[in-house]
Design an enzyme around this catalytic site. Structure first.
Site, PDB file in Angstrom:
ATOM      1  CE  LYS A 195      -1.761   2.396   3.387  1.00 11.33           C
ATOM      2  NZ  LYS A 195      -1.529   3.736   2.843  1.00 11.33           N
ATOM      3  N   GLY A 247       7.341   4.572   8.207  1.00 13.51           N
ATOM      4  CA  GLY A 247       6.457   5.701   8.478  1.00 13.51           C
ATOM      5  C   GLY A 247       6.704   6.253   9.859  1.00 13.51           C
ATOM      6  CB  SER A 248       4.566   8.314  12.035  1.00 12.17           C
ATOM      7  OG  SER A 248       3.432   7.493  12.169  1.00 12.17           O
ATOM      8  CB  THR A 249       7.877   6.861  16.079  1.00 12.24           C
ATOM      9  OG1 THR A 249       9.106   7.097  15.372  1.00 12.24           O
ATOM     10  CG2 THR A 249       8.176   6.054  17.326  1.00 12.24           C
ATOM     11  N   GLY A 252       4.107   2.916  13.861  1.00  7.09           N
ATOM     12  CA  GLY A 252       4.993   1.769  14.031  1.00  7.09           C
ATOM     13  C   GLY A 252       4.748   1.062  15.363  1.00  7.09           C
ATOM     14  CD  GLU A 269      13.384   3.875   7.663  1.00  6.84           C
ATOM     15  OE1 GLU A 269      13.338   4.735   8.579  1.00  6.84           O
ATOM     16  OE2 GLU A 269      13.299   4.144   6.468  1.00  6.84           O
ATOM     17  CB  CYS A 303      13.342   8.629   8.016  1.00  8.83           C
ATOM     18  SG  CYS A 303      14.042   7.650   6.690  1.00  8.83           S
ATOM     19  CD  GLU A 400      10.849  12.095  11.586  1.00  9.93           C
ATOM     20  OE1 GLU A 400       9.779  11.523  11.835  1.00  9.93           O
ATOM     21  OE2 GLU A 400      11.765  11.562  10.930  1.00  9.93           O
TER      22      GLU A 400
HETATM   23  P1  NAI Z   1       2.061   7.636   8.864  1.00 11.65           P
HETATM   24  O1  NAI Z   1       2.932   6.745   9.662  1.00 11.65           O
HETATM   25  O2  NAI Z   1       0.676   7.884   9.339  1.00 11.65           O
HETATM   26  O3  NAI Z   1       1.969   7.086   7.353  1.00 11.65           O
HETATM   27  C1  NAI Z   1       2.871   6.191   6.752  1.00 11.65           C
HETATM   28  C2  NAI Z   1       2.120   5.072   6.070  1.00 11.65           C
HETATM   29  O4  NAI Z   1       1.399   4.336   7.056  1.00 11.65           O
HETATM   30  C3  NAI Z   1       1.047   5.547   5.078  1.00 11.65           C
HETATM   31  O5  NAI Z   1       0.990   4.645   4.015  1.00 11.65           O
HETATM   32  C4  NAI Z   1      -0.219   5.486   5.903  1.00 11.65           C
HETATM   33  O6  NAI Z   1      -1.380   5.339   5.126  1.00 11.65           O
HETATM   34  C5  NAI Z   1       0.019   4.257   6.734  1.00 11.65           C
HETATM   35  N1  NAI Z   1      -0.735   4.190   7.984  1.00 11.65           N
HETATM   36  C6  NAI Z   1      -1.240   5.209   8.732  1.00 11.65           C
HETATM   37  N2  NAI Z   1      -1.866   4.727   9.817  1.00 11.65           N
HETATM   38  C7  NAI Z   1      -1.754   3.381   9.769  1.00 11.65           C
HETATM   39  C8  NAI Z   1      -2.184   2.318  10.625  1.00 11.65           C
HETATM   40  N3  NAI Z   1      -2.853   2.553  11.754  1.00 11.65           N
HETATM   41  N4  NAI Z   1      -1.883   1.051  10.272  1.00 11.65           N
HETATM   42  C9  NAI Z   1      -1.199   0.778   9.157  1.00 11.65           C
HETATM   43  N5  NAI Z   1      -0.768   1.740   8.313  1.00 11.65           N
HETATM   44  C10 NAI Z   1      -1.039   3.032   8.612  1.00 11.65           C
HETATM   45  O7  NAI Z   1       2.847   9.014   8.711  1.00 11.65           O
HETATM   46  P2  NAI Z   1       2.214  10.437   8.317  1.00 11.65           P
HETATM   47  O8  NAI Z   1       0.982  10.675   9.149  1.00 11.65           O
HETATM   48  O9  NAI Z   1       2.097  10.509   6.869  1.00 11.65           O
HETATM   49  O10 NAI Z   1       3.368  11.423   8.802  1.00 11.65           O
HETATM   50  C11 NAI Z   1       3.469  11.797  10.173  1.00 11.65           C
HETATM   51  C12 NAI Z   1       4.917  11.934  10.565  1.00 11.65           C
HETATM   52  O11 NAI Z   1       5.558  10.678  10.514  1.00 11.65           O
HETATM   53  C13 NAI Z   1       5.750  12.818   9.659  1.00 11.65           C
HETATM   54  O12 NAI Z   1       5.604  14.172   9.974  1.00 11.65           O
HETATM   55  C14 NAI Z   1       7.127  12.292   9.935  1.00 11.65           C
HETATM   56  O13 NAI Z   1       7.625  12.871  11.119  1.00 11.65           O
HETATM   57  C15 NAI Z   1       6.915  10.820  10.163  1.00 11.65           C
HETATM   58  N6  NAI Z   1       7.205  10.028   8.944  1.00 11.65           N
HETATM   59  C16 NAI Z   1       8.371   9.328   8.864  1.00 11.65           C
HETATM   60  C17 NAI Z   1       8.687   8.637   7.705  1.00 11.65           C
HETATM   61  C18 NAI Z   1       9.948   7.876   7.556  1.00 11.65           C
HETATM   62  O14 NAI Z   1      10.461   7.759   6.458  1.00 11.65           O
HETATM   63  N7  NAI Z   1      10.459   7.266   8.591  1.00 11.65           N
HETATM   64  C19 NAI Z   1       7.824   8.669   6.531  1.00 11.65           C
HETATM   65  C20 NAI Z   1       6.580   9.383   6.723  1.00 11.65           C
HETATM   66  C21 NAI Z   1       6.321  10.045   7.896  1.00 11.65           C
HETATM   67 MG    MG Z   2      -0.487   9.481  10.007  1.00 15.50          MG
END
Ligand code: NAI
Ligand code: MG
Length: 490
Positions: A195, A247-249, A252, A269, A303, A400
């Site tokens: 996804k 994605g976000s901590t 995760g 990650e 990240c 972050e």
């Molecule tokens: P997020 O962690 O919500 O989104 C990342 C992915 O996870 C997206 O595909 C999203 O649809 C999916 N997702 C969201 N909630 C989920 C759940 N409960 N179960 C399974 N999958 C889920 O991150 P978001 O809200 O886009 O960004 C928030 C913050 O996270 C950013 O400001 C940044 O600080 C951090 N982040 C870190 C990343 C990295 O590369 N380590 C990448 C993106 C965001």
């Molecule tokens: Mg989110």
């Protein structure tokens, strides 16, 4: 006066040295009005949809699916079916051929993908063209080479695929994160349900076309789009044997809780708050370029971004002065302009988060600097920003930001640099700038970070493992290490 002199006499004298616009043509990309989910090698009409936009202009680009639990289940079933009925019997060298094919097609279609990536994500075309696309293709090439050598990679063990991998990726490097996930999974003989992030689904949807072109058997890779609800369905699904998340901590941690006790494999990650450490014997102009690349590359949506600059006190003034001067030359604007250095912020939600954290920095007492620059009126934008006078306790030094915002702190001794660098809940990456090799090694041993760059920053190679400590997650992607999460090694 000769004719030439007369012409020169009339030529307008430039009053300032700006760049003429150099837009990359958009017409290489053909968008559909509406996309479904790619399941079992077919397009499944999406029951619910939403509009994906260009963050630079807020222009609607296409309708994409918000996958329901039933649609996710259909994708998982297709992946199971493909795993049980054929893919796990394909010989390793045949598997490699598919990966090589995908890599070559990505290279052939790289301009199309680069334009689409910049259009849907807001990153400068210069970066999608020169970084995202070459690295995505390289990742498939690299893992293709491992497919028939797994027994050499893990001697005296019996590497076997895990089954169905559920993969959830973010919006900062949409195609590259797809490559990081899909390439090792397929090499190891698994099938996939992936996804993409809700704001950047289009390159993953175009990738389905590459899969068809490569004649990958149906169901080996399935792609469903949607937001966190769709992601949560993938994680929960009983047909998934391994989950990979970037994605976000917070998310995760939620996934880790959800999977505790289920026996499913998991790699995470997550975020970072990396220290980029400049010693007084470093080549300063080079270091300044490294600082710029460390935090303004991809609008700071990285990240492993070098978001905390640690400067040795004796060189604080020249470094800050050089850095501010360099900031004034960054060109912020149209992601599709080949001269753009800093593009659009990926989404309204991310812009709000950056603005909120930057406001907290000013309130807590840090001093803000932004170069003069005119931001477009439409779309989501944030000027490159530097904070000085930052205390370690400030939110801008701890959290972050994931935007083009740098916090500068100082240190006196190497011990103090290590202590400050490690004073974070994260541990993904770090940078060290010094002329002394011995100091690089001394520092690298003490920094609690998965990757330590020396006299460079944000360098990636498929053969080099990447991943974090502490709240930055666990598991490694890239290199031989990156195969492990996709194998049963009994
Ligand atoms: P997020 O962690 O919500 O989104 C990342 C992915 O996870 C997206 O595909 C999203 O649809 C999916 N997702 C969201 N909630 C989920 C759940 N409960 N179960 C399974 N999958 C889920 O991150 P978001 O809200 O886009 O960004 C928030 C913050 O996270 C950013 O400001 C940044 O600080 C951090 N982040 C870190 C990343 C990295 O590369 N380590 C990448 C993106 C965001
Ligand atoms: Mg989110």
């Amino acid at each position: 006066m000769t004719e030439l002199e007369r012409k020169q006499d009339r030529a307008p004298v430039p009053s300032e040295w700006t760049y003429a616009s150099a837009p990359e043509a958009r017409d290489i990309v053909t968008l559909q009005d509406r996309y479904g989910h790619y399941v079992g090698g077919e397009w499944l009409e999406a029951r619910e949809t939403y509009t994906t936009i260009s963050p630079a202009t807020e222009e609607p680009l296409a309708e994409v699916g918000q996958a329901t639990p039933e649609e996710v289940q259909a994708a998982v079933d297709a992946a199971r079916d493909a795993y049980a009925n054929g893919w796990s019997d394909v010989s390793p060298s045949e598997r490699a051929k598919y990966l090589f094919r995908i890599a070559r097609i990505l290279q052939e279609r790289s301009r199309e993908f680069a334009v689409l990536e910049s259009l849907n994500g807001g990153k400068p075309i210069k970066e999608s063209r020169d970084v995202d696309l070459p690295l995505s293709a390289a990742h498939f090439f690299y893992y293709a080479g491992w497919a028939d050598k797994l027994e050499y990679a893990f001697p005296n063990r019996k590497p076997r695929p895990v089954g169905v991998a559920g993969q959830i990726i973010p919006w900062n490097f949409p195609l590259l994160m797809l490559a990081w996930k899909i390439a090792p999974a397929l090499t190891a003989g698994n099938t996939v349900v992936l996804k993409p992030a809700e704001t950047t689904p289009l390159s993953a949807l175009l990738f389905c076309d590459v899969l068809r072109q490569a004649e990958l058997p149906p169901g080996v890779v399935n792609i469903v789009t949607g937001d966190g609800r769709t992601g949560a369905e993938i994680v929960k699904s009983e047909g998934v044997d391994k989950v990979a998340f970037t994605g976000s901590t917070d998310v995760g941690k939620a996934i880790q809780r959800e999977l505790a006790g289920t026996g499913k494999k998991l790699t995470l990650e997550l975020g970072g708050k990396a220290a980029n450490i400049i010693f007084d014997d470093a080549a300063l102009d080079q270091a300044v370029e490294g600082i710029i690349n460390g935090i303004y590359f991809n609008q700071g949506h990285v990240c492993c971004a070098g978001s905390r600059l640690l400067v040795q006190e004796s060189i604080y003034e020249p470094v800050v002065e050089k850095l501010k001067r360099r900031l004034t030359t960054l060109r912020v604007g149209d992601p599709l302009d080949k001269n753009t250095d800093v593009g659009a912020i990926n989404s309204k939600q991310q812009l709000d988060k950056i603005q909120e954290l930057v406001a907290s920095g000013a309130e807590e007492g840090a001093e803000i600097y932004q170069p003069p620059c005119r931001l477009p009126e439409q779309g989501y934008w944030f000027a490159p920003t530097v904070f000085t006078n930052v205390a370690q306790s400030y939110r801008i030094a701890q959290e972050e930001i994931f935007g083009p915002v740098l916090s500068i702190l100082t240190f006196r001794t190497p011990d103090e640099a290590v202590e400050k660098a490690n004073n974070t809940p994260y541990g993904l990456s770090a940078g060290v700038w010094t002329e002394k090799g011995s100091r690089i090694l001394w520092m690298a041993e003490r920094l609690r970070a998965g990757v330590v760059w020396a006299n460079t920053y944000n360098r990636f190679d498929p053969s080099s493992p990447f991943g974090g400590y502490k709240e930055s997650g666990f598991g490694r992607e890239g290199g031989r290490h990156g195969l492990e999460p996709y194998l049963d090694l009994t």
